[in-house]
Design an enzyme around this catalytic site. Sequence first.
Site, PDB file in Angstrom:
ATOM      1  N   ASN A  48       0.801  -1.224  -0.024  1.00 26.95           N
ATOM      2  CA  ASN A  48      -0.003  -0.074   0.097  1.00 26.95           C
ATOM      3  C   ASN A  48       0.840   1.207   0.058  1.00 26.95           C
ATOM      4  OD1 ASN A  48      -2.455  -1.605   0.112  1.00 26.95           O
ATOM      5  ND2 ASN A  48      -2.030  -1.736   2.457  1.00 26.95           N
ATOM      6  N   HIS A 136     -13.698  -2.313   7.362  1.00 28.39           N
ATOM      7  CA  HIS A 136     -12.456  -3.039   7.984  1.00 28.39           C
ATOM      8  C   HIS A 136     -12.605  -3.801   9.281  1.00 28.39           C
ATOM      9  CE1 HIS A 136      -7.986  -3.535   9.089  1.00 28.39           C
ATOM     10  NE2 HIS A 136      -8.071  -3.826   7.680  1.00 28.39           N
ATOM     11  N   GLU A 178     -15.922   3.527   5.220  1.00 37.19           N
ATOM     12  CA  GLU A 178     -14.670   3.824   4.551  1.00 37.19           C
ATOM     13  C   GLU A 178     -14.752   4.661   3.324  1.00 37.19           C
ATOM     14  OE1 GLU A 178     -12.197   0.283   3.822  1.00 37.19           O
ATOM     15  OE2 GLU A 178     -13.003  -0.624   5.792  1.00 37.19           O
ATOM     16  N   SER A 182     -11.002  -0.877   1.019  1.00 39.99           N
ATOM     17  CA  SER A 182      -9.630  -1.469   1.055  1.00 39.99           C
ATOM     18  C   SER A 182      -9.406  -2.485   0.043  1.00 39.99           C
ATOM     19  CB  SER A 182      -9.264  -1.803   2.375  1.00 39.99           C
ATOM     20  OG  SER A 182     -10.107  -2.862   2.878  1.00 39.99           O
ATOM     21  N   ASP A 207     -13.386   6.276   7.569  1.00 36.48           N
ATOM     22  CA  ASP A 207     -11.839   5.658   7.597  1.00 36.48           C
ATOM     23  C   ASP A 207     -11.504   5.885   6.164  1.00 36.48           C
ATOM     24  OD1 ASP A 207      -9.939   3.871   7.097  1.00 36.48           O
ATOM     25  OD2 ASP A 207     -10.823   2.305   8.385  1.00 36.48           O
ATOM     26  N   HIS A 210      -7.056   4.515   2.870  1.00 33.68           N
ATOM     27  CA  HIS A 210      -6.742   4.281   1.565  1.00 33.68           C
ATOM     28  C   HIS A 210      -6.743   5.546   0.738  1.00 33.68           C
ATOM     29  CE1 HIS A 210      -5.536   0.065   2.162  1.00 33.68           C
ATOM     30  NE2 HIS A 210      -6.484   0.001   2.919  1.00 33.68           N
ATOM     31  N   LYS A 238       0.145   3.721   4.899  1.00 34.06           N
ATOM     32  CA  LYS A 238       0.030   3.379   3.563  1.00 34.06           C
ATOM     33  C   LYS A 238       0.681   4.375   2.478  1.00 34.06           C
ATOM     34  CE  LYS A 238      -3.899   0.889   5.415  1.00 34.06           C
ATOM     35  NZ  LYS A 238      -3.020  -0.157   5.987  1.00 34.06           N
TER      36      LYS A 238
END
Length: 384
Positions: A48, A136, A178, A182, A207, A210, A238
């Site tokens: 990542n 997640h 998110e 992810s 979240d 990413h 990441k």
Amino acid sequence: MSKLDEHLEAALARVDQAGRRRVLRPASLTANGRIVRDGRSLLDFSSNDYLGLATHPLLTERAREWTARYGTGSGASRLVTGTGEAVLTLEARVAAFKGKEAALVFASGWQANAATIPALLAAIPGTAVFADRLIHASMHAGLANTRQHRFRHNDLSHLEELLATKGREAPARLILTESVFSMDGDVADLPALAALARAHDAILFVDEAHATGVLGAGGRGLAAQVPGINVVMGTFSKAMGGFGAYVAGSRTLIDWLTNAASGFVFSTAPPPAVFGAIDAALDLVPGMDAERAHLVALADRLRAGLATLGIDHGASASQIVPAMIGAEHDAMALAARLEAKGLLAAAIRPPTVPAGTSRLRIALRAGHEEGDIDALIEAITACR
Ligand SMILES: Cc1ncc(COP(=O)(O)O)c(C=O)c1O
């Protein structure tokens, strides 16, 4: 063999039988989108390190500087001994980066989610929780023993229906999602979620693990542009090339977490080197538009290539592109064949993703070139 080890061997045998035994293999990240694994250099589509910062000299240098200045360990929880001025300044930088009043750094993203969610629930007992089906594992860790209303992935009509029917009597409603998922690389509709949260008087928790560094103006993530998001979490592990995580929001939120987030209160602060690397990443990331544009172009090329092979890439709209395979065994076999050819594109299977949706999770790095994407498509063609 001890009694404990006998039990553990039996448990591992069950994992073996299900074909799900995981092992650690020696590997180290290198620049140019490569990784050395088991002594071989592989074209890496699984890390990542989206912007290539994990091996950037400025982060290395700043981590060294902070170590030389402040030492290798933090000595205690920040509440016990106090906290360095430099860390407070850094948290103010993180808050400004995210467009929020305040921020708190946690030792990891897992810890931030697992600690923040229970702290929120402790402040308002009886809160009704609404969670996207694909959130997640670290958010689930924060929800242990908490009843959740799970809405279909990114399905806001379903969320609205649940908010209207399940959460009305509760003292508060908490929505968990998110911004970039992810394992799917698709994006939540944050403006619509914020509007829904407002309409149902709900708290919105996003979240950005990413998205941070990669999406949004200056790599600030997608939440920075959307008013009405109460709690924004993200990682430095990441795209930011280091380690640790943040939660950003109002000053009151951060004051509460400082008092009530167990994973902050009862954990030693991250070492100065980690804070130094974050500081350097914050210097670099806003100016990395060229790398972000390159990732967009690579992802478009990859999605087009997969489409020509008839491989579904879901709703990917980011640097994470799933190549949907379906059966667990097929995904594992394809990943193994690719690795034999010198490409790392790890297969992701249950329980990380729902049964029947095993996939190669392809993560792009700014160090990749267009030719690397073509090499991956060619290799998938040859290995299927
Ligand atoms: C969406 C999401 N949240 C949180 C985490 C945990 O972050 P960290 O790896 O920093 O513990 C991850 C990482 O796997 C993630 O993908």
